[in-house]
Design a protein around this motif. Structure first.
Motif, PDB file in Angstrom:
ATOM      1  N   ASN A 332      -7.800  -5.892 -14.334  1.00 33.47           N
ATOM      2  CA  ASN A 332      -8.765  -6.875 -13.800  1.00 33.47           C
ATOM      3  C   ASN A 332      -8.669  -7.034 -12.293  1.00 33.47           C
ATOM      4  OD1 ASN A 332      -9.409  -7.384 -16.461  1.00 33.47           O
ATOM      5  ND2 ASN A 332      -7.844  -8.992 -16.639  1.00 33.47           N
ATOM      6  N   CYS A 333      -7.662  -6.423 -11.678  1.00 33.32           N
ATOM      7  CA  CYS A 333      -7.526  -6.552 -10.226  1.00 33.32           C
ATOM      8  C   CYS A 333      -8.570  -5.672  -9.542  1.00 33.32           C
ATOM      9  CB  CYS A 333      -6.127  -6.142  -9.769  1.00 33.32           C
ATOM     10  SG  CYS A 333      -4.856  -7.259 -10.333  1.00 33.32           S
ATOM     11  N   GLN A 334      -9.413  -6.319  -8.731  1.00 32.91           N
ATOM     12  CA  GLN A 334     -10.510  -5.590  -8.093  1.00 32.91           C
ATOM     13  C   GLN A 334     -10.127  -5.081  -6.708  1.00 32.91           C
ATOM     14  OE1 GLN A 334     -13.297  -5.155  -9.799  1.00 32.91           O
ATOM     15  NE2 GLN A 334     -12.573  -6.451 -11.489  1.00 32.91           N
ATOM     16  N   SER A 335      -9.047  -5.614  -6.132  1.00 33.06           N
ATOM     17  CA  SER A 335      -8.714  -5.260  -4.748  1.00 33.06           C
ATOM     18  C   SER A 335      -7.198  -5.192  -4.599  1.00 33.06           C
ATOM     19  CB  SER A 335      -9.253  -6.346  -3.815  1.00 33.06           C
ATOM     20  OG  SER A 335      -8.651  -7.578  -4.173  1.00 33.06           O
ATOM     21  N   PRO A 336      -6.735  -4.532  -3.511  1.00 38.25           N
ATOM     22  CA  PRO A 336      -5.279  -4.478  -3.278  1.00 38.25           C
ATOM     23  C   PRO A 336      -4.656  -5.873  -3.220  1.00 38.25           C
ATOM     24  CG  PRO A 336      -6.406  -2.970  -1.808  1.00 38.25           C
ATOM     25  CD  PRO A 336      -7.476  -3.722  -2.540  1.00 38.25           C
ATOM     26  N   SER A 337      -5.367  -6.832  -2.611  1.00 33.74           N
ATOM     27  CA  SER A 337      -4.749  -8.167  -2.481  1.00 33.74           C
ATOM     28  C   SER A 337      -4.515  -8.792  -3.848  1.00 33.74           C
ATOM     29  CB  SER A 337      -5.611  -9.083  -1.609  1.00 33.74           C
ATOM     30  OG  SER A 337      -6.848  -9.328  -2.237  1.00 33.74           O
ATOM     31  N   GLN A 338      -5.379  -8.493  -4.791  1.00 36.72           N
ATOM     32  CA  GLN A 338      -5.174  -9.056  -6.135  1.00 36.72           C
ATOM     33  C   GLN A 338      -3.969  -8.402  -6.815  1.00 36.72           C
ATOM     34  OE1 GLN A 338      -8.958  -8.776  -8.157  1.00 36.72           O
ATOM     35  NE2 GLN A 338      -9.807 -10.481  -6.995  1.00 36.72           N
ATOM     36  N   VAL A 339      -3.799  -7.090  -6.546  1.00 42.03           N
ATOM     37  CA  VAL A 339      -2.623  -6.405  -7.099  1.00 42.03           C
ATOM     38  C   VAL A 339      -1.357  -7.043  -6.518  1.00 42.03           C
ATOM     39  CG1 VAL A 339      -1.384  -4.207  -7.258  1.00 42.03           C
ATOM     40  CG2 VAL A 339      -3.890  -4.231  -7.397  1.00 42.03           C
ATOM     41  N   VAL A 340      -1.409  -7.291  -5.193  1.00 42.57           N
ATOM     42  CA  VAL A 340      -0.238  -7.884  -4.539  1.00 42.57           C
ATOM     43  C   VAL A 340       0.064  -9.259  -5.122  1.00 42.57           C
ATOM     44  CG1 VAL A 340       0.632  -8.797  -2.340  1.00 42.57           C
ATOM     45  CG2 VAL A 340      -0.497  -6.569  -2.412  1.00 42.57           C
ATOM     46  N   GLN A 341      -0.995 -10.014  -5.324  1.00 43.28           N
ATOM     47  CA  GLN A 341      -0.797 -11.362  -5.878  1.00 43.28           C
ATOM     48  C   GLN A 341      -0.134 -11.307  -7.267  1.00 43.28           C
ATOM     49  OE1 GLN A 341      -4.404 -13.513  -5.674  1.00 43.28           O
ATOM     50  NE2 GLN A 341      -3.348 -15.299  -4.825  1.00 43.28           N
ATOM     51  N   LEU A 342      -0.545 -10.329  -8.025  1.00 46.69           N
ATOM     52  CA  LEU A 342       0.037 -10.197  -9.374  1.00 46.69           C
ATOM     53  C   LEU A 342       1.499  -9.743  -9.301  1.00 46.69           C
ATOM     54  CD1 LEU A 342      -0.276  -9.952 -12.500  1.00 46.69           C
ATOM     55  CD2 LEU A 342      -0.997  -7.589 -12.129  1.00 46.69           C
ATOM     56  N   LEU A 343       1.739  -8.708  -8.492  1.00 49.12           N
ATOM     57  CA  LEU A 343       3.076  -8.088  -8.547  1.00 49.12           C
ATOM     58  C   LEU A 343       4.132  -8.856  -7.761  1.00 49.12           C
ATOM     59  CD1 LEU A 343       2.264  -4.267  -8.426  1.00 49.12           C
ATOM     60  CD2 LEU A 343       2.653  -5.738 -10.402  1.00 49.12           C
ATOM     61  N   ARG A 344       3.684  -9.690  -6.802  1.00 47.61           N
ATOM     62  CA  ARG A 344       4.729 -10.344  -6.022  1.00 47.61           C
ATOM     63  C   ARG A 344       5.450 -11.466  -6.774  1.00 47.61           C
ATOM     64  NH1 ARG A 344       1.441 -12.888  -0.988  1.00 47.61           N
ATOM     65  NH2 ARG A 344       0.297 -14.480  -2.113  1.00 47.61           N
ATOM     66  N   GLN A 345       4.997 -11.734  -7.993  1.00 47.98           N
ATOM     67  CA  GLN A 345       5.747 -12.688  -8.830  1.00 47.98           C
ATOM     68  C   GLN A 345       7.073 -12.086  -9.312  1.00 47.98           C
ATOM     69  OE1 GLN A 345       3.365 -14.023 -12.247  1.00 47.98           O
ATOM     70  NE2 GLN A 345       1.719 -12.852 -11.288  1.00 47.98           N
ATOM     71  N   PHE A 346       7.167 -10.753  -9.218  1.00 40.78           N
ATOM     72  CA  PHE A 346       8.352 -10.090  -9.775  1.00 40.78           C
ATOM     73  C   PHE A 346       9.231  -9.549  -8.653  1.00 40.78           C
ATOM     74  CE2 PHE A 346       4.701  -9.575 -12.585  1.00 40.78           C
ATOM     75  CZ  PHE A 346       5.168 -10.220 -13.722  1.00 40.78           C
ATOM     76  N   ASP A 347      10.548  -9.621  -8.869  1.00 43.32           N
ATOM     77  CA  ASP A 347      11.436  -9.104  -7.812  1.00 43.32           C
ATOM     78  C   ASP A 347      11.622  -7.584  -7.956  1.00 43.32           C
ATOM     79  OD1 ASP A 347      13.117  -8.891  -9.927  1.00 43.32           O
ATOM     80  OD2 ASP A 347      14.561 -10.391  -9.271  1.00 43.32           O
ATOM     81  N   LEU A 348      12.300  -7.017  -6.962  1.00 38.57           N
ATOM     82  CA  LEU A 348      12.422  -5.547  -6.922  1.00 38.57           C
ATOM     83  C   LEU A 348      13.069  -4.972  -8.193  1.00 38.57           C
ATOM     84  CD1 LEU A 348      12.155  -2.864  -5.359  1.00 38.57           C
ATOM     85  CD2 LEU A 348      14.380  -3.359  -4.317  1.00 38.57           C
ATOM     86  N   PRO A 349      14.226  -5.507  -8.642  1.00 41.30           N
ATOM     87  CA  PRO A 349      14.813  -4.886  -9.839  1.00 41.30           C
ATOM     88  C   PRO A 349      13.900  -4.956 -11.062  1.00 41.30           C
ATOM     89  CG  PRO A 349      16.154  -6.762  -9.102  1.00 41.30           C
ATOM     90  CD  PRO A 349      15.117  -6.527  -8.064  1.00 41.30           C
ATOM     91  N   MET A 350      13.145  -6.067 -11.186  1.00 38.17           N
ATOM     92  CA  MET A 350      12.244  -6.166 -12.340  1.00 38.17           C
ATOM     93  C   MET A 350      11.121  -5.137 -12.229  1.00 38.17           C
ATOM     94  SD  MET A 350      11.642  -7.424 -15.187  1.00 38.17           S
ATOM     95  CE  MET A 350      11.294  -8.871 -16.138  1.00 38.17           C
ATOM     96  N   LEU A 351      10.578  -4.969 -11.020  1.00 31.50           N
ATOM     97  CA  LEU A 351       9.492  -3.995 -10.861  1.00 31.50           C
ATOM     98  C   LEU A 351       9.998  -2.578 -11.101  1.00 31.50           C
ATOM     99  CD1 LEU A 351       7.497  -5.420  -7.835  1.00 31.50           C
ATOM    100  CD2 LEU A 351       6.776  -5.298 -10.223  1.00 31.50           C
ATOM    101  N   ILE A 352      11.222  -2.304 -10.647  1.00 29.11           N
ATOM    102  CA  ILE A 352      11.785  -0.970 -10.871  1.00 29.11           C
ATOM    103  C   ILE A 352      11.960  -0.743 -12.378  1.00 29.11           C
ATOM    104  CG2 ILE A 352      13.878   0.432 -10.603  1.00 29.11           C
ATOM    105  CD1 ILE A 352      14.127  -0.518  -7.777  1.00 29.11           C
ATOM    106  N   LEU A 353      12.447  -1.772 -13.055  1.00 27.03           N
ATOM    107  CA  LEU A 353      12.653  -1.639 -14.495  1.00 27.03           C
ATOM    108  C   LEU A 353      11.320  -1.436 -15.218  1.00 27.03           C
ATOM    109  CD1 LEU A 353      15.271  -1.661 -16.082  1.00 27.03           C
ATOM    110  CD2 LEU A 353      14.872  -4.067 -16.632  1.00 27.03           C
ATOM    111  N   ILE A 354      10.310  -2.185 -14.790  1.00 28.83           N
ATOM    112  CA  ILE A 354       8.987  -2.048 -15.427  1.00 28.83           C
ATOM    113  C   ILE A 354       8.417  -0.658 -15.156  1.00 28.83           C
ATOM    114  CG2 ILE A 354       6.593  -2.862 -15.349  1.00 28.83           C
ATOM    115  CD1 ILE A 354       7.733  -5.694 -14.910  1.00 28.83           C
TER     116      ILE A 354
END
Ligand code: ATP
Length: 425
Positions: A332-354
């Motif tokens: 549902n993310c239409q733009s890079p800023s929306q992707v950033v808004q979604l992913l910045r809830q997670f820290d680096l180790p969680m994003l790496i794990l995902i």
């Protein structure tokens, strides 16, 4: 000095375990680096003096006041530690009284009793680790090798001392694998059989069961996993553990499937790319990736049993839910800023794990990769000082303004200061 102090008291002193093995190995490899020295005191008469190791350590500390003394009462051992000392650099010397161990029940913590050097060596894990070098006279320098350790060292074999060894202490399976891979030795066939027998008899149940009555076993298993997963040979060690069925000690369903190998490779790429300074604990991330491969309902329990830190347990507990959230929201993310808004809830180790855990969903992985490499580093073109100069009154609205600027920058609406100022106007 240590042998003089022992001789003065009429005791024998031995260098034992890994240091003897490494000294003998150095004869063939030419390299030697010993940071841990294990000494054993022996030679009492009838009334075995269980405090001999401690007494000797105290005497040595008088001679070397720079050393820190630690006494571990339950096991009658003492340690002297030189940390970055001009004389010894960094050195750990354990001094124990010769002892025998009893396992009150399999996989329990051993109970210890004073004994002779032969029995002390017999309680050890492998023949190559069960040799002693006498340091006191008479016959100082003599090698005590009751179980054929030297032959096994030359034959490059990891051989266990007795059939029940792995049942008594399943972490020895991990130790055996670690030594085999580290020295490029083979696990001797009979020893392999004993390992398989221990695993088939369900020894790992005692390491994985809920509310384990042997928490110390989990601590030792974690310590062995740390040793293995931080060593350069960790992949070969995992492969050998898997061949022996020993990953079941972590969880009965854990197997080194192709998918998991793929995930581990991806994890390494992520760690190299996003954490070159090693601010994360890489061995622990590898362990998390192994645990993440288990079905979601087992993950947190396994992490708790292994006494991983709180943040690690939380990550494994929340992994399924976080992945689900990202998989649902990302399309549902239409733009890079929306992707950033979604992913910045997670820290680096969680994003790496995902990212590691979702190899099949490659679009998701690409987005996370792009976020971590590019978008997460984008800053608003102006900062608080710039806003002040432009006449904005400092206050909570700054955050909103900077966020708006960041959104516009990410989505390509602005790319320099002039455009940023126009944007604000
Ligand atoms: P490393 O070079 O990896 O430190 P090491 O052999 O010195 O190898 P340690 O864990 O320091 O390993 O153990 C010292 C010695 O204690 C071993 O050589 C072995 O004789 C004995 N030992 C350690 N752990 C066990 C165990 N689980 N069961 C039996 N003996 C053990």
């Amino acid at each position: 000095k240590a042998s003089q102090a022992a001789e003065k008291r009429g005791w024998h002193l031995y260098l034992v375990g890994g240091a003897v093995r490494d000294l003998l190995l150095a004869d063939t490899t030419g390299t030697l680096m010993i940071k841990d020295i294990d000494l054993v005191v022996d030679g009492f008469h009838k009334s075995a003096d269980v405090g001999a190791g401690v007494e000797l350590a105290k005497a040595l500390q008088q001679i070397y006041p720079a050393a820190r003394l630690e006494i571990h009462g339950a096991f009658q051992t003492a340690a002297l530690l030189w940390h970055k000392d001009p004389e010894f650099d960094s050195l750990w010397v354990d001094i124990a009284t010769a002892r025998t161990e009893f396992y009150p029940y399999p996989a329990a913590n051993p109970e210890v009793e004073a004994s002779s050097i032969r029995q002390d060596l017999y309680r050890r894990d492998f023949t190559i680790n069960a040799m002693a070098l006498r340091l006191t006279s008479p016959r100082a320098g003599e090698l005590l090798d009751f179980f054929g350790g030297l032959l096994d060292l030359h034959a490059k074999q990891i051989r266990v001392l007795h059939a029940n060894s792995f049942i008594e202490d399943p972490t020895r399976i991990y130790r055996g694998v670690r030594f085999a891979v580290r020295f490029n030795f083979e696990i001797e066939p009979q020893t392999k059989e004993y390992i398989r027998y221990a695993i088939n008899s369900g020894v790992y149940d005692r390491t994985t069961q809920e509310n384990s009555r042997t928490p110390a076993l989990q601590t030792r298993l974690k310590a062995e996993l740390k040793h293995i997963l931080e060593a350069p040979y960790w992949k070969s060690a995992l492969q050998l553990l898997d061949d022996l069925g020993a990953l079941q000690c972590i969880h009965p369903t854990l197997k080194l499937e192709r998918e998991l190998l793929w995930q581990l490779r991806l994890l390494e790429r992520c760690l190299q790319r996003f954490d070159p300074q090693q601010t994360l604990i890489h061995w622990q991330m590898r362990l998390e990736a192994l645990i993440a491969h288990l079905a979601p309902e087992y993950r947190a329990k396994v992490a708790e049993n292994l006494q991983l830190p709180e943040d690690s347990i939380a990550r494994l507990k929340n992994l399924a839910q976080s992945l689900c959230q990202i998989v649902e929201s990302l399309p549902n993310c239409q733009s890079p800023s929306q992707v950033v808004q979604l992913l910045r809830q997670f820290d680096l180790p969680m994003l790496i794990l995902i990212a590691t855990y979702s190899p099949r969903v490659s679009k998701l992985r690409r987005q996370i990769w792009h976020y971590l490499t590019v978008w997460s580093h984008v800053q608003p073109i102006l900062n608080g000082n710039d806003l002040k100069k432009l006449g904005y009154k400092p206050g909570p609205q700054y955050r909103q303004i900077l966020d708006n600027l960041l959104t516009a920058t990410l989505d390509g609406a602005i790319s320099d200061r002039i455009q940023a100022e126009e944007f604000l106007a």
